[in-house]
Every structure is written in structure tokens, then in C-alpha cells.
Design a protein around this motif. Structure first.
Motif: not given
Length: 181
Positions: A47-52, A56-68
């Protein structure tokens, strides 16, 4: 890619063995992925993180990526009946082994994990008499199995032995993508 399922009743030691097998396979230069059956309300986000917040706003998919790392979270509008084959299709196909934990009713070749019940516990049943997909049994008490078997018995506490057996019979665990499309 080779796929093997680890199935057994709760408390038998599936997670511990899979964890040890990942380490053993990696030590032998193998790339390993894992598919884990989870309960319906699990979460990997906080809770509170950007992806969360995006979910919560209703995105069907959320992809989070970094170089690792890359993480994909998908929200289903209604309960979805995903098979293990749906999940395998989501994986990167350039791995050597996929270890599947759970999915005991799947049509994947599996190693049954069986541990004798502790004092005061209900006796644990076995899957292998009714499941033709069980290829071996990993146990710490072969003499206490409630049903005799001619299947290979592997030492639940010897992950190197389990990997030796998997490598010896690796051809049996090759995943046939066309069969499951």
C-alpha cells in the motif's frame, strides 16, 4: 525447458525442498524459474507504493521494471481459472528448469513430497496411487508410506540427490509447448 511439479499435502516440505533445489540447480549452472500456486488473496505489492496506487486506480496490468528486475501484476475483473499451462506460457522460455510448487491436480510430471505425520497430527495421505503423473516420491520416511510403491524414492533431505535424479531423467521433463497451446 524442463518442467517438474512438486506436489503434496500442506506441511510436507514442498517449499523447503524447492528452495534447496533452486540453489542446487543454480550451483550446477542451470537457470531456474518457479511457478507457485497461491491463495486467492495474495499480494506482492505494498500500500502506498506507485504500482499499488496504479492498481487501486483500476489498471488491468502494471509492469514495473528496473535494470535488475521485472514484475507484472494483473488484476482480473472476476475470478479467473488459470491452469498451470497458462502460467508457464507467461514465463521466459530461455530457462533450463521450471519448478512448479503446488498444482497437485495438474497433468505435469511430478515428484510427490511426503512426510510422516507428527505426533498428534492426522495421518497424511498420498497422491501416487491415484495420480499417474507422479514420477517419484521424495520422503524422509520411506518405511512409513501408507501405501507401498514401485516408484523411485528420493531422500527429501538430500536435494543434490533429487537434482541428480532430475538430471538423469531430464528428457522426461521436456515441456511440449504445442501440446498445451
Amino acid at each position: 525447458m524442463k518442467v517438474v511439479c512438486f506436489a503434496g499435502f500442506s506441511g510436507s516440505g514442498k517449499t523447503t525442498l524447492v528452495e534447496q533445489l533452486i540453489q542446487e540447480l543454480r550451483a550446477r549452472g542451470q537457470r531456474v524459474s518457479v511457478v507457485k500456486h497461491a491463495h486467492h488473496n495474495f499480494d506482492v505489492d505494498h500500500p502506498g507504493k506507485d504500482t499499488w496506487r496504479h492498481r487501486q486506480a483500476g489498471a488491468f496490468e502494471v509492469v514495473a521494471a528496473s535494470d535488475r528486475r521485472l514484475a507484472l501484476m494483473r488484476e482480473f475483473e472476476r475470478p479467473a481459472e488459470l491452469t498451470v499451462h497458462h502460467l508457464l506460457a507467461e514465463l521466459y522460455q530461455g530457462v533450463d528448469w521450471v519448478l512448479v510448487e503446488g498444482f497437485k491436480n495438474s497433468d505435469l510430471l511430478k515428484i510427490e513430497i511426503w512426510r510422516a505425520s507428527g505426533e498428534g497430527e492426522e495421518p497424511r495421505g498420498v497422491l501416487f496411487p491415484e495420480d499417474d503423473f507422479v514420477a517419484a516420491v521424495a520422503t524422509d520416511a520411506p518405511g512409513q508410506l501408507p501405501v507401498p510403491t514401485g516408484l523411485p524414492l528420493l531422500d527429501l533431505n538430500a536435494p543434490a540427490q533429487v537434482v541428480d535424479w532430475l538430471e538423469q531423467y531430464a528428457h522426461r521433463f521436456e515441456y511440449d509447448w504445442e501440446l498445451h497451446q
